[in-house]
Motif scaffolding. Structure first.
Motif, PDB file in Angstrom:
ATOM      1  N   ALA A   1       2.478   5.651   1.024  1.00 23.55           N
ATOM      2  CA  ALA A   1       1.081   5.725   1.465  1.00 23.55           C
ATOM      3  C   ALA A   1       0.240   4.602   0.860  1.00 23.55           C
ATOM      4  O   ALA A   1      -0.723   4.134   1.477  1.00 23.55           O
ATOM      5  CB  ALA A   1       0.485   7.082   1.115  1.00 23.55           C
ATOM      6  N   ALA A   2       0.601   4.145  -0.339  1.00 22.93           N
ATOM      7  CA  ALA A   2      -0.154   3.056  -0.967  1.00 22.93           C
ATOM      8  C   ALA A   2      -0.033   1.765  -0.164  1.00 22.93           C
ATOM      9  O   ALA A   2      -0.989   0.987  -0.076  1.00 22.93           O
ATOM     10  CB  ALA A   2       0.323   2.833  -2.406  1.00 22.93           C
ATOM     11  N   VAL A   3       1.127   1.524   0.432  1.00 19.23           N
ATOM     12  CA  VAL A   3       1.304   0.335   1.274  1.00 19.23           C
ATOM     13  C   VAL A   3       0.401   0.452   2.498  1.00 19.23           C
ATOM     14  O   VAL A   3      -0.255  -0.514   2.894  1.00 19.23           O
ATOM     15  CB  VAL A   3       2.790   0.153   1.673  1.00 19.23           C
ATOM     16  N   PHE A   4       0.354   1.646   3.076  1.00 13.84           N
ATOM     17  CA  PHE A   4      -0.544   1.875   4.204  1.00 13.84           C
ATOM     18  C   PHE A   4      -1.993   1.635   3.787  1.00 13.84           C
ATOM     19  O   PHE A   4      -2.733   0.921   4.473  1.00 13.84           O
ATOM     20  CB  PHE A   4      -0.378   3.298   4.744  1.00 13.84           C
ATOM     21  N   ASP A   5      -2.402   2.210   2.675  1.00 20.40           N
ATOM     22  CA  ASP A   5      -3.784   2.071   2.211  1.00 20.40           C
ATOM     23  C   ASP A   5      -4.159   0.617   1.987  1.00 20.40           C
ATOM     24  O   ASP A   5      -5.278   0.198   2.296  1.00 20.40           O
ATOM     25  CB  ASP A   5      -4.007   2.847   0.905  1.00 20.40           C
TER      26      ASP A   5
ATOM     27  N   ASP B   1      13.169  -6.522   1.840  1.00 18.53           N
ATOM     28  CA  ASP B   1      13.629  -7.532   0.879  1.00 18.53           C
ATOM     29  C   ASP B   1      12.648  -7.592  -0.292  1.00 18.53           C
ATOM     30  O   ASP B   1      11.526  -8.068  -0.141  1.00 18.53           O
ATOM     31  CB  ASP B   1      13.719  -8.893   1.564  1.00 18.53           C
ATOM     32  N   PRO B   2      13.052  -7.129  -1.475  1.00 19.37           N
ATOM     33  CA  PRO B   2      12.133  -7.087  -2.617  1.00 19.37           C
ATOM     34  C   PRO B   2      11.740  -8.465  -3.140  1.00 19.37           C
ATOM     35  O   PRO B   2      10.851  -8.568  -3.978  1.00 19.37           O
ATOM     36  CB  PRO B   2      12.900  -6.285  -3.668  1.00 19.37           C
ATOM     37  N   ALA B   3      12.355  -9.531  -2.626  1.00 18.42           N
ATOM     38  CA  ALA B   3      11.934 -10.878  -3.014  1.00 18.42           C
ATOM     39  C   ALA B   3      10.518 -11.155  -2.513  1.00 18.42           C
ATOM     40  O   ALA B   3       9.812 -11.996  -3.068  1.00 18.42           O
ATOM     41  CB  ALA B   3      12.909 -11.918  -2.465  1.00 18.42           C
ATOM     42  N   PHE B   4      10.122 -10.440  -1.467  1.00 19.16           N
ATOM     43  CA  PHE B   4       8.763 -10.577  -0.940  1.00 19.16           C
ATOM     44  C   PHE B   4       7.897  -9.543  -1.640  1.00 19.16           C
ATOM     45  O   PHE B   4       7.964  -8.350  -1.335  1.00 19.16           O
ATOM     46  CB  PHE B   4       8.729 -10.386   0.580  1.00 19.16           C
ATOM     47  N   ARG B   5       7.087  -9.988  -2.584  1.00 25.90           N
ATOM     48  CA  ARG B   5       6.271  -9.070  -3.382  1.00 25.90           C
ATOM     49  C   ARG B   5       5.116  -8.492  -2.562  1.00 25.90           C
ATOM     50  O   ARG B   5       4.618  -7.419  -2.856  1.00 25.90           O
ATOM     51  CB  ARG B   5       5.719  -9.781  -4.626  1.00 25.90           C
ATOM     52  N   ASP B   6       4.682  -9.223  -1.521  1.00 21.11           N
ATOM     53  CA  ASP B   6       3.588  -8.813  -0.644  1.00 21.11           C
ATOM     54  C   ASP B   6       4.198  -8.384   0.697  1.00 21.11           C
ATOM     55  O   ASP B   6       4.928  -9.156   1.319  1.00 21.11           O
ATOM     56  CB  ASP B   6       2.622  -9.985  -0.453  1.00 21.11           C
ATOM     57  N   ALA B   7       3.900  -7.195   1.163  1.00 23.45           N
ATOM     58  CA  ALA B   7       4.495  -6.661   2.394  1.00 23.45           C
ATOM     59  C   ALA B   7       3.793  -7.136   3.663  1.00 23.45           C
ATOM     60  O   ALA B   7       4.274  -6.859   4.760  1.00 23.45           O
ATOM     61  CB  ALA B   7       4.491  -5.137   2.352  1.00 23.45           C
TER      62      ALA B   7
ATOM     63  N   SER C   1      -3.898  -0.660  -5.082  1.00 25.17           N
ATOM     64  CA  SER C   1      -4.549   0.446  -4.400  1.00 25.17           C
ATOM     65  C   SER C   1      -4.940   1.476  -5.452  1.00 25.17           C
ATOM     66  O   SER C   1      -4.226   1.648  -6.431  1.00 25.17           O
ATOM     67  CB  SER C   1      -3.556   1.046  -3.403  1.00 25.17           C
ATOM     68  N   PRO C   2      -6.062   2.168  -5.278  1.00 28.95           N
ATOM     69  CA  PRO C   2      -6.448   3.168  -6.265  1.00 28.95           C
ATOM     70  C   PRO C   2      -5.311   4.166  -6.483  1.00 28.95           C
ATOM     71  O   PRO C   2      -4.733   4.684  -5.549  1.00 28.95           O
ATOM     72  CB  PRO C   2      -7.664   3.845  -5.631  1.00 28.95           C
ATOM     73  N   GLY C   3      -4.995   4.401  -7.749  1.00 29.83           N
ATOM     74  CA  GLY C   3      -3.973   5.380  -8.074  1.00 29.83           C
ATOM     75  C   GLY C   3      -2.551   4.873  -7.962  1.00 29.83           C
ATOM     76  O   GLY C   3      -1.621   5.605  -8.225  1.00 29.83           O
ATOM     77  N   GLU C   4      -2.347   3.642  -7.568  1.00 26.68           N
ATOM     78  CA  GLU C   4      -0.989   3.122  -7.387  1.00 26.68           C
ATOM     79  C   GLU C   4      -0.903   1.737  -7.994  1.00 26.68           C
ATOM     80  O   GLU C   4      -1.558   0.818  -7.551  1.00 26.68           O
ATOM     81  CB  GLU C   4      -0.629   3.065  -5.904  1.00 26.68           C
ATOM     82  N   ALA C   5      -0.092   1.613  -9.040  1.00 26.47           N
ATOM     83  CA  ALA C   5       0.090   0.330  -9.706  1.00 26.47           C
ATOM     84  C   ALA C   5       1.339  -0.343  -9.157  1.00 26.47           C
ATOM     85  O   ALA C   5       2.227   0.306  -8.627  1.00 26.47           O
ATOM     86  CB  ALA C   5       0.213   0.526 -11.212  1.00 26.47           C
ATOM     87  N   GLY C   6       1.393  -1.646  -9.311  1.00 27.05           N
ATOM     88  CA  GLY C   6       2.564  -2.400  -8.896  1.00 27.05           C
ATOM     89  C   GLY C   6       2.334  -3.157  -7.605  1.00 27.05           C
ATOM     90  O   GLY C   6       1.397  -2.892  -6.863  1.00 27.05           O
TER      91      GLY C   6
END
Length: 194
Positions: free
Chosen positions: A25-29, A67-73, A3-8
């Protein structure tokens, strides 16, 4: 996925949001448009607007259990959204019946071929809506997450909290029922008009 402005990736952002809540907010975006589309297809645009907000409020409140094992939410978010849809099963079935009853909308195209193609597509959509309404809620959830959202079996399993084998069996059953319904409807139309 960035997302713009958010790395990772999503897992990193969700973990960081525990210390800095505004980062969520980046997850929402990243995912709100696809989750909204999924909800709108299931229950219509007005209900989707409400449930989108509710989905992300639940996600925000539960981010500490992510669960952080899931890299994609996305599977996690689709799971939350599907649970909210489950609360609105009656509205969803009513929406499919309404779509089937309304039939094709008036087409304003001038070209006869375009009109014929649109009417055929709308008639197929009505039959498909009827077939979807006839599925059990669990079968419908699996079919729509795979067909509309292009989730893998493992992602659907994670989203719904069921084993991958159950995803496969529900998908197989749903496909058979939809094919049978579409074939049955077509055969009825031929016998009634032939």
């Amino acid at each position: 996925m960035s997302s713009p402005g958010e790395a990772g990736d999503d897992a990193e952002i969700i973990a960081a949001s525990l210390r800095h809540p505004e980062r969520f907010a980046a997850v929402f975006d990243r995912h709100a448009p696809t989750v909204h589309r999924y909800l709108a297809r299931r229950l219509g645009g007005q209900v989707a607007d409400d449930l989108l907000g509710e989905t992300f409020l639940i996600a925000f409140g539960g981010r500490g259990r992510y669960d952080p094992a899931f890299r994609d939410a996305r599977p996690w978010l689709y799971g939350i959204a599907t649970n909210l849809v489950g609360r609105r099963r009656r509205e969803e079935a009513r929406e499919y019946r309404l779509r089937a009853a309304l039939g094709p909308p008036a087409d304003q195209a001038c070209h006869a071929e375009q009109v014929a193609a649109q009417v055929t597509a709308q008639a197929m959509n009505a039959r498909l809506a009827t077939a979807l309404a006839a599925l059990s809620p669990g079968d419908r959830d699996v079919l729509l997450l795979i067909a509309w959202e292009c989730l893998a079996y493992e992602e659907v399993a994670a989203a719904l909290g069921i084993p991958v084998g159950t995803v496969r069996s529900r998908l197989n059953r749903a496909r058979k029922k939809v094919r049978a319904q579409l074939g049955h409807t077509t055969a009825e139309e031929v016998s009634n008009h032939g």
